[in-house]
Design a protein around this motif. Structure first.
Motif, short mmCIF file in Angstrom:
data_model
loop_
_atom_site.label_atom_id
_atom_site.label_comp_id
_atom_site.label_asym_id
_atom_site.label_seq_id
_atom_site.Cartn_x
_atom_site.Cartn_y
_atom_site.Cartn_z
N ARG A 191 -18.82 -21.55 -47.82
CA ARG A 191 -17.47 -21.37 -47.27
C ARG A 191 -16.37 -21.79 -48.25
N LEU A 192 -16.55 -22.96 -48.87
CA LEU A 192 -15.47 -23.52 -49.68
C LEU A 192 -15.59 -23.20 -51.17
N GLY A 193 -16.78 -22.70 -51.56
CA GLY A 193 -16.95 -22.34 -52.96
C GLY A 193 -17.16 -20.84 -53.12
N GLU A 194 -17.37 -20.14 -52.01
CA GLU A 194 -17.68 -18.71 -52.02
C GLU A 194 -18.81 -18.45 -53.02
N GLU A 195 -19.82 -19.33 -52.96
CA GLU A 195 -20.94 -19.29 -53.90
C GLU A 195 -22.11 -18.50 -53.28
N PRO A 196 -22.45 -17.35 -53.87
CA PRO A 196 -23.54 -16.54 -53.30
C PRO A 196 -24.90 -17.25 -53.30
N ILE A 204 -28.92 -23.53 -53.98
CA ILE A 204 -28.36 -24.78 -54.54
C ILE A 204 -28.57 -25.92 -53.55
N ALA A 205 -28.32 -25.67 -52.26
CA ALA A 205 -28.48 -26.73 -51.26
C ALA A 205 -29.94 -27.20 -51.21
N ARG A 206 -30.87 -26.24 -51.28
CA ARG A 206 -32.29 -26.61 -51.24
C ARG A 206 -32.63 -27.49 -52.44
N ALA A 207 -32.15 -27.11 -53.61
CA ALA A 207 -32.45 -27.89 -54.82
C ALA A 207 -31.83 -29.28 -54.75
N THR A 267 -17.03 -40.05 -50.89
CA THR A 267 -17.06 -39.44 -52.22
C THR A 267 -17.90 -38.16 -52.15
N ALA A 268 -17.85 -37.39 -53.24
CA ALA A 268 -18.70 -36.19 -53.30
C ALA A 268 -20.17 -36.60 -53.26
N ALA A 269 -20.52 -37.75 -53.84
CA ALA A 269 -21.91 -38.21 -53.78
C ALA A 269 -22.31 -38.48 -52.34
N ASP A 270 -21.40 -39.08 -51.54
CA ASP A 270 -21.71 -39.31 -50.12
C ASP A 270 -22.02 -37.99 -49.42
N VAL A 271 -21.20 -36.97 -49.71
CA VAL A 271 -21.40 -35.66 -49.05
C VAL A 271 -22.72 -35.04 -49.50
N VAL A 272 -22.95 -35.05 -50.81
CA VAL A 272 -24.14 -34.40 -51.36
C VAL A 272 -25.43 -35.10 -50.89
N ASN A 273 -25.39 -36.42 -50.80
CA ASN A 273 -26.61 -37.17 -50.45
C ASN A 273 -26.76 -37.40 -48.96
N GLY A 274 -25.68 -37.18 -48.20
CA GLY A 274 -25.74 -37.52 -46.78
C GLY A 274 -25.72 -36.33 -45.84
N SER A 275 -25.64 -35.10 -46.35
CA SER A 275 -25.55 -33.94 -45.46
C SER A 275 -26.90 -33.24 -45.36
N ALA A 304 -28.69 -27.35 -44.31
CA ALA A 304 -27.94 -26.21 -43.78
C ALA A 304 -26.43 -26.46 -43.89
N ASP A 305 -26.02 -27.69 -43.61
CA ASP A 305 -24.58 -28.01 -43.70
C ASP A 305 -24.09 -27.90 -45.14
N LEU A 306 -24.93 -28.36 -46.07
CA LEU A 306 -24.55 -28.28 -47.49
C LEU A 306 -24.41 -26.82 -47.93
N ALA A 307 -25.38 -26.01 -47.52
CA ALA A 307 -25.34 -24.60 -47.90
C ALA A 307 -24.09 -23.95 -47.32
#
Ligand SMILES: C[S@@+](CC[C@H](N)C(=O)[O-])C[C@H]1O[C@@H](n2cnc3c(N)ncnc32)[C@H](O)[C@@H]1O
Length: 309
Positions: free
Chosen positions: A157-162, A167-170, A138-146, A149-152
């Motif tokens: 890459r997939l959100g083109e989010e500047p 966001i990843a740090r938070a 699930t998205a929760a698995d990805v968010v809590n398990g990555s 650096a991988d999250l950022a």
């Protein structure tokens, strides 16, 4: 369970039907049958004996499509599977080579509007986002398990989010994150800007959905099987909703419309590649003003189509 009576207005319906040019007796594969809107028109236009194979990874969507398409009886076959399996599934159903292959990518209104599916940053629900609720992370698995650096990297890459790093740090700081509301508020806090037109969470949610469902890999794999899936004169139509998907479709059609795909600069062709497709139109088709106003979800849609040579 699926919400009955939910409305999903098929995007670019007339344009898609014009591109696929259904005819009586034709055979069609709808790789993203969803709630059956495009499929119903393909069946109506190919009456009395056209056939359609509809695939979807979402059991709830298939249940609704099954009800909607029931009047077409055994002209319809619905299977819960990924459109990556379109070729073997169509062969097994006796529908390959076929006259038309449709992909209408992304999530449906049913999925966006059902809080429990976790696709929407506007509705609070579990952070899920899987098209197939029976399989995978699930998205929760990805968010809590990555790792951070991988999250950022994923959000970039997939959100083109500047603001991907912030966001990843938070996220790492606030974990565990279990609900869409919690994630949306976090992104708003660290990446929101005054006067922003679209929600700051849009890009992060898009990135997670694409990652959870391996959407870009699935799209590439499905396109690769298209030349074998379509008969000569058969049509491919793909509706995309963001630039990452559209680029993949555009490049695929460009590549398959050329005889040689060797890297530039070689003195002679070494690839032996032969073109398999003819693009239909030079530019993607986008919804007109009336459709954009009626159905805001259509705003970013682009339709590309090609004909099998
Ligand atoms: C935009 S909706 C399609 C709506 C449909 N054209 C209609 O008129 O109702 C996209 C659908 O594709 C499905 N989907 C996403 N990825 C898929 C995949 N890899 N294989 C099969 N279906 C997929 C989703 O579950 C969703 O139901």
């Amino acid at each position: 369970m699926a919400e009955r009576g939910v409305v999903h207005e098929p995007v670019l319906l007339e344009e898609t039907i014009a591109a696929l040019a259904p005819r009586p007796g034709g055979r069609y594969v709808d790789g993203t049958v969803g709630l059956g809107g495009h499929a119903a028109r393909l069946l109506a236009e190919s009456a009395p004996d056209g056939r359609l194979l509809g695939l979807d990874r979402d059991a709830d969507a298939l249940a609704i499509a099954g009800e909607r398409l029931a009047p077409y009886g055994d002209r319809v076959t619905l299977i819960r599977d990924s459109y990556e399996q379109a070729l073997p599934r169509a062969l097994a159903a006796g529908l390959a080579p076929c006259d038309g292959f449709l992909l209408d990518l992304g999530a449906s209104s049913l999925q966006f509007d059902t809080a429990a599916r976790g696709f929407s940053f506007r509705l609070d629900g579990p952070l899920d986002m899987r098209f197939d609720r029976g399989a995978g992370e699930t998205a929760a698995d990805v968010v809590n398990g990555s790792g951070e650096a991988d999250l950022a990297d994923l959000i970039w890459r997939l959100g083109e989010e500047p603001a991907s790093r912030r966001i990843a740090r938070a996220i790492v700081h606030e974990r565990p994150i279990t609900t869409t509301g919690q994630l949306a508020r976090l992104v708003e806090r660290v990446a929101g800007r005054p006067g922003q037109r679209i929600s700051p969470a849009t890009r992060t949610f898009q990135a997670l959905r694409i990652a959870v469902n391996r959407e870009l890999e699935a799209l590439s794999a499905a396109l690769e099987c298209t030349p074998e899936l379509l008969r000569g004169g058969g049509r491919l139509a793909v509706i995309t909703f963001h630039s990452l998907e559209d680029r993949i479709v555009k490049r695929f059609i460009q590549r398959e419309s050329r005889d040689c795909i060797c890297p530039p600069g070689l003195p002679e062709c070494r690839c032996g590649h032969q073109k398999t497709l003819r693009p239909l139109g030079r530019h993607p088709i986008t919804p007109g003003l009336a459709e954009r106003e009626r159905n805001p979800r259509s705003r970013s849609a682009k339709l590309r189509a090609a004909e099998r040579l």
